[in-house]
Write an enzyme that holds these catalytic residues in place. Structure first.
Site, PDB file in Angstrom:
ATOM      1  N   TYR A  87       5.634  -3.456   1.799  1.00 34.53           N
ATOM      2  CA  TYR A  87       6.274  -4.300   0.789  1.00 34.53           C
ATOM      3  C   TYR A  87       5.279  -4.632  -0.298  1.00 34.53           C
ATOM      4  CZ  TYR A  87       4.081  -8.643   2.447  1.00 34.53           C
ATOM      5  OH  TYR A  87       3.175  -9.634   2.786  1.00 34.53           O
ATOM      6  N   CYS A  88       5.817  -5.034  -1.441  1.00 30.78           N
ATOM      7  CA  CYS A  88       5.004  -5.473  -2.567  1.00 30.78           C
ATOM      8  C   CYS A  88       5.658  -6.715  -3.157  1.00 30.78           C
ATOM      9  CB  CYS A  88       4.807  -4.353  -3.587  1.00 30.78           C
ATOM     10  SG  CYS A  88       6.341  -3.705  -4.279  1.00 30.78           S
ATOM     11  N   ALA A  89       5.504  -6.921  -4.450  1.00 29.08           N
ATOM     12  CA  ALA A  89       5.998  -8.144  -5.078  1.00 29.08           C
ATOM     13  C   ALA A  89       7.516  -8.264  -5.060  1.00 29.08           C
ATOM     14  CB  ALA A  89       5.494  -8.238  -6.514  1.00 29.08           C
ATOM     15  N   LEU A 117       8.426  -9.520  -1.732  1.00 28.70           N
ATOM     16  CA  LEU A 117       8.243 -10.972  -1.662  1.00 28.70           C
ATOM     17  C   LEU A 117       9.358 -11.735  -2.370  1.00 28.70           C
ATOM     18  CD1 LEU A 117       4.451 -11.783  -2.030  1.00 28.70           C
ATOM     19  CD2 LEU A 117       5.888 -11.842  -0.007  1.00 28.70           C
TER      20      LEU A 117
END
Length: 134
Positions: A87-89, A117
């Protein structure tokens, strides 16, 4: 009168079923990740953002490994059949896909946590703050 929605006809139901079923092989969602983390995850959750962003707030239980540092020598700590979830932002960021591509290129099983996120917070889940581990 046709709109942009109906200009291309919907796929036949059998094709749509195959397409949407296939999508689950490539991604999972924040709710399912949260549930799994609460009950003993059978995957490794990778936050592929920078160490500074990870330290400012990340999914509890995630390991920080920026996508650019996903190389064979770093992955040797895990068995070849370990499933990774990246996952990232959020949906505006392609870091999770970059990390997933690197893992797949190394022959590793991988999925993306859809929403990143942004999705995690949208579900009302809290973030952890700590020193980065990468």
């Amino acid at each position: 009168m046709s709109t942009a929605v109906t200009a291309a006809p919907a796929a036949p139901s059998d094709e749509a079923k195959a397409h949407f079923a296939d999508a689950f092989r490539f991604e999972t969602d924040c709710w399912d990740v949260h549930e799994a983390l609460q009950n003993g995850a059978d995957f490794v959750l990778l936050d592929v953002r920078s160490p500074a962003l990870f330290a400012a707030g990340h999914v509890p239980g995630a390991i920080n490994l920026p996508h650019g540092k996903i190389v064979a020598s770093r992955m040797a700590d895990w068995s070849a059949d370990t499933l990774f979830v990246t996952y990232c932002a959020g949906p505006h960021c392609n870091g999770a896909a970059r990390g997933a591509l690197r893992l797949a290129s190394l022959g590793r099983p991988v999925k993306i946590m859809a929403g990143g996120l942004t999705g995690w917070r949208d579900e009302g889940f809290s973030l952890a703050e700590a020193s980065a581990s990468a």
